[in-house]
Enzyme design. Structure first.
Site, mmCIF file in Angstrom:
data_model
loop_
_atom_site.group_PDB
_atom_site.id
_atom_site.type_symbol
_atom_site.label_atom_id
_atom_site.label_comp_id
_atom_site.label_asym_id
_atom_site.label_seq_id
_atom_site.Cartn_x
_atom_site.Cartn_y
_atom_site.Cartn_z
ATOM 1 N N VAL A 111 -5.570 1.894 1.395
ATOM 2 C CA VAL A 111 -4.116 1.994 1.415
ATOM 3 C C VAL A 111 -3.753 3.020 0.349
ATOM 4 C CG1 VAL A 111 -1.920 0.794 1.190
ATOM 5 C CG2 VAL A 111 -3.928 -0.428 2.056
ATOM 6 N N ARG A 147 -2.646 14.875 -2.379
ATOM 7 C CA ARG A 147 -4.059 14.859 -2.812
ATOM 8 C C ARG A 147 -4.698 13.511 -2.506
ATOM 9 N NH1 ARG A 147 -5.984 15.814 -9.111
ATOM 10 N NH2 ARG A 147 -8.192 15.311 -8.834
ATOM 11 N N TYR A 148 -4.019 12.428 -2.860
ATOM 12 C CA TYR A 148 -4.566 11.098 -2.592
ATOM 13 C C TYR A 148 -4.702 10.850 -1.097
ATOM 14 C CZ TYR A 148 -3.585 9.917 -7.514
ATOM 15 O OH TYR A 148 -3.538 9.878 -8.880
ATOM 16 N N SER A 168 3.470 1.349 -2.266
ATOM 17 C CA SER A 168 2.793 2.200 -3.244
ATOM 18 C C SER A 168 3.524 3.514 -3.492
ATOM 19 C CB SER A 168 1.353 2.485 -2.804
ATOM 20 O OG SER A 168 1.316 3.261 -1.628
ATOM 21 N N ARG A 221 -7.662 21.263 -1.593
ATOM 22 C CA ARG A 221 -8.320 20.245 -0.776
ATOM 23 C C ARG A 221 -7.725 20.253 0.622
ATOM 24 N NH1 ARG A 221 -10.061 15.613 -4.364
ATOM 25 N NH2 ARG A 221 -11.462 17.319 -4.887
ATOM 26 N N GLU A 236 2.482 -11.743 5.032
ATOM 27 C CA GLU A 236 2.623 -11.783 3.586
ATOM 28 C C GLU A 236 3.879 -12.522 3.129
ATOM 29 O OE1 GLU A 236 2.659 -7.714 2.293
ATOM 30 O OE2 GLU A 236 4.184 -7.125 3.744
ATOM 31 N N GLY A 291 -1.868 -10.500 2.954
ATOM 32 C CA GLY A 291 -1.509 -9.772 1.739
ATOM 33 C C GLY A 291 -1.244 -10.781 0.650
ATOM 34 N N PHE A 292 -2.327 -11.256 0.004
ATOM 35 C CA PHE A 292 -2.189 -12.405 -0.891
ATOM 36 C C PHE A 292 -1.294 -12.104 -2.093
ATOM 37 C CE2 PHE A 292 -5.664 -10.104 -2.814
ATOM 38 C CZ PHE A 292 -5.556 -10.336 -4.163
ATOM 39 N N LEU A 293 -1.109 -10.826 -2.434
ATOM 40 C CA LEU A 293 -0.258 -10.511 -3.583
ATOM 41 C C LEU A 293 1.208 -10.769 -3.248
ATOM 42 C CD1 LEU A 293 -2.015 -7.235 -4.751
ATOM 43 C CD2 LEU A 293 -2.184 -9.494 -5.803
ATOM 44 N N ASP A 294 1.721 -10.105 -2.209
ATOM 45 C CA ASP A 294 3.102 -10.375 -1.807
ATOM 46 C C ASP A 294 3.272 -11.829 -1.396
ATOM 47 O OD1 ASP A 294 5.324 -8.452 -1.808
ATOM 48 O OD2 ASP A 294 3.924 -7.122 -0.803
#
Length: 721
Positions: free
Chosen positions: A123, A130-131, A273, A310, A428, A453-456
């Site tokens: 993700v 770039r990422y 993100s 890149r 989530e 999505g254990f965080l949310d």
């Protein structure tokens, strides 16, 4: 929920006001070559917003109404609830819907990377070219590099030139891996001195002159020059044979590296993100996605005193066993994560007001992806003619059905065949979890993905049960029964709805990118649980996580789980309350410091620099991948303890100020960093972090977006003036 920033110019398109920067991008970059007129597109957007924006607003009102009733129920029934009574209450208010009959999803035209190949998933913030390119190119990764440069093998990672001793460790690890996954008959790859072919069969010459072959000859699929291409569990590996390479020339078999098929799929993220708060930001998000879909996205940057450009990798061509050329994808299959239903964007205004951002995302990311569908030659992203959209933070089947109808309308606007747009449903939010089967059914003709999505999900758990009582400490929440039941429930439901062969069943992120030894030890649990993909925090982590999918045959695991008893809904509906446990002052302080430091470390970059995802040092200086989901947990946890009087506002503020000094010190090497201490009142970032905590109970579903967006817009305006 959206705040207008500095005055930006708009263009009139029908009854809509479209930000000039977005309007120009759509008309001069995204539309040309698609055979679709600008007038038709803007008319379509106008109808989309007119018909769906009111319903979008009504769905958000339903969320608020249900939460208000749940808060009242918990207030009247404090402490751990009687599950039977609570379930009945949730049924009565429409939060829990009746169980739907058994069914199977019917999604068609799904690429193999989603339907048949189990492997790591990245993700990545799509606003960072770039990422994004790195992630797309992470379809293939160097096992040697991943082992050498991380703690995956014991010993210190060298900082200077090549360390022969560590290199020998890497090579020994890789040879053992080959013996485990691609074993030879009565021999070891460690004794190989030459790889060759004999009548289309891979032969291995050994020390002493003997020869051997693979135990499973079908694992050999072809060659690239002298290099060997192998396949196991639908994943490919390449033994790179190059006696002229610095490593290969010291290897008795000339092996220079082992390349692994790694990030099979990547979610290019427009949501958690990224920090896209206005038309300028959104246009950059769409522009990078367009470049990915066209295949011409580039990124130029300085590294080691050199300028590097890149680009996206070409496909990998090899000679098959039959002598014919074949191609393997050189890029990860890309999905795009749109924003959820909550936020509104002033990139487009209707009747003078910002419009639902999710509707814009659906239309414009689909428009950009049409360039991939129209490619006459490889490399294409989707070879089956599909566009893959991940839809986050939906609450229950009503909202999934809404998204499905939006997808129908967007297909009609763009002239796409029905169900060209596929949907990934992120599990989530608790209302989606407990109604997951009905959610899948609401989009059964286009579902290609569910995941935990254990965080949310933890953030929503805290907010949903906010009024029930104080929550456990965060470390204890991870081991509470509801969380394991939630993880199992997702897989059980996905299998019951026949996702394997048509869709992914996913698991969430490993959050410590520098802790690869621990990841190798622990993250194998995801494929062992029947998950066909799981999130990794970097291309290097994806290469190492790929080892797990060779160790575990996910489809076999899934078949063994079919028909097993489903996880218990009662456990899922049991919130992680502390149960009357009395914490020491030291425990409380440690928990507050951990939460506050994580919030501040993330928020200061988000608000001041527009960085939506980054590796943030925790209070122990361990780098953690932080995004809005992790921030949601920490802020809701502190808000919960405030709400129940475990801590005071003065106590929290003092700790926030103390942790701000630590965060400032941790960022001392960043020349663009702006300190929060000692002028806390003047720091917009510090005030944003405090807002997340002190206003946490009032935030819709505990989300961080409204506050972060408002404060980022305030910061951008201050920078202009």
């Amino acid at each position: 929920m959206a705040h207008i920033s500095h005055q930006i110019p708009y263009e009139k398109r029908g009854t809509l006001d479209v930000a000039s920067t977005l309007c120009s991008f759509i008309e001069t970059e995204a539309l040309p070559g698609l055979g679709l007129s600008a007038d038709a597109l803007w008319t379509g957007l106008e109808s989309l917003l007119h018909d769906f924006a009111p319903e979008n607003a009504a769905l958000l009102e339903t969320r608020a109404r249900l939460q208000k009733r749940i808060d009242a129920w918990y207030a009247d029934n404090p402490g751990q609830p009687d599950v039977a009574a609570h379930k009945q209450f949730l049924h009565d208010i429409g939060y829990l819907v009746p169980e739907v009959p058994d069914f199977e999803i019917s999604t068609q035209n799904v690429d193999a990377e989603i339907a048949h190949i189990s492997g790591p998933q990245l993700v990545v913030p799509v606003d960072n070219a770039r990422y994004a390119i790195n992630a797309a190119n992470a379809r293939w990764g160097s096992l040697y590099d991943a082992l050498y440069g991380t703690d995956a093998i014991a010993g210190d990672v060298p900082s200077g030139g090549y360390d022969t001793a560590r290199g020998d460790q890497v090579i020994a690890f890789a040879r053992r891996w080959l013996d485990d996954i691609f074993p030879l008959q009565s021999a070891s790859h460690g004794n190989a001195i030459r790889y060759g072919l004999s009548s289309g069969t891979l032969t291995v010459e050994l020390l002493g002159g003997a020869r051997s072959v693979l135990k499973d000859p079908s694992a050999f699929v072809g060659t690239i020059g002298q290099s060997i291409v192998l396949r196991h569990n639908a994943l490919h590996a390449q033994i790179v044979v190059d006696a002229t390479h610095p490593i290969g020339k010291t290897d008795k078999a000339g092996v220079a590296d082992i390349l692994l098929e790694s990030a099979v799929t990547t979610i290019m993220d427009c949501e958690d993100s990224v920090a896209a708060v206005d038309a300028e930001d959104k246009t950059q998000v769409y522009r990078n996605w367009l470049g990915l879909m066209k295949g011409d996205l580039t990124a130029t940057f300085k590294k080691g005193g050199k300028t590097i450009t890149r680009t996206m990798n070409a496909d990998k061509v090899f000679t098959g066993v039959d002598g014919a050329d074949q191609a393997l994808p050189g890029r990860s299959l890309m999905l795009v994560r749109n924003v959820g239903h909550l936020m509104r964007s002033d990139a487009v205004r209707m009747d003078g007001a910002p419009v639902p951002e999710g509707l814009l995302d659906c239309l414009f990311t689909s428009l950009c992806a049409m360039h991939d569908l129209q490619k006459a030659h490889r490399p294409r992203n989707s070879r089956t003619g599909s566009i893959y959209i991940v839809k986050p933070k939906m609450h229950g089947p009503e909202e999934v059905a809404f998204a499905n109808r939006v997808f129908n309308r967007v297909e009609d606007i763009l002239g796409l065949a029905r169900y060209t747009l596929k949907i990934g449903v992120m599990d989530e939010e608790r209302r989606t979890t407990v109604n997951l089967k009905a959610c899948i059914r609401a989009a059964k003709d286009r579902v290609i993905f569910i995941n935990t999505g254990f965080l949310d999900r933890t953030g929503d758990e805290i907010h949903t049960a906010m009024a029930a009582g104080p929550m456990m400490r965060k470390a204890d929440i991870k081991t509470a029964p509801w969380l394991s039941a939630y993880e199992d429930w997702n897989v059980d439901t996905g299998l019951a709805c026949a996702l394997p062969g048509r869709a992914q069943i996913g698991k969430g992120m490993w959050a410590m990118p520098d802790k690869m030894a621990a990841m190798l030890e622990e993250k194998i649990a995801h494929p062992q649980a029947g998950a066909s993909c799981a999130w990794a925090p970097s291309p290097t982590a994806a290469t190492l996580h790929a080892l797990h999918y060779h160790q575990v045959d996910v489809r076999r695991v899934q078949n063994s789980l079919k028909g097993a008893p489903r996880a218990a809904l009662d456990h899922i509906l049991t919130p992680p309350l502390n149960g009357g446990k009395n914490w020491s002052e030291a425990d409380i302080t440690a928990e507050l410091e951990n939460n506050a430091q994580g919030i501040l470390g993330y928020v200061v970059r988000w608000v001041n620099q527009g960085v939506g995802c980054s590796k943030v040092p925790d209070i122990h200086d361990v780098g953690l991948m932080e995004d809005r989901a992790t921030c949601r947990i920490s802020s809701q946890h502190m808000a919960n303890w405030l709400h129940h009087g475990v801590v005071s506002q003065a106590q929290v503020l003092a700790i926030m100020q103390r942790m701000a000094k630590i965060v400032d010190a941790q960022n001392a090497g960043d020349p663009a960093y702006e300190h929060m201490a000692p002028h806390y009142e003047a720091s917009i970032a510090f005030q944003a972090a405090c807002d997340l905590v002190f206003q946490g109970t009032q935030q819709p579903s505990g989300y961080t977006e409204p506050i972060l967006h408002a404060r980022r817009i305030e910061k951008k305006a201050a920078q202009i003036t």
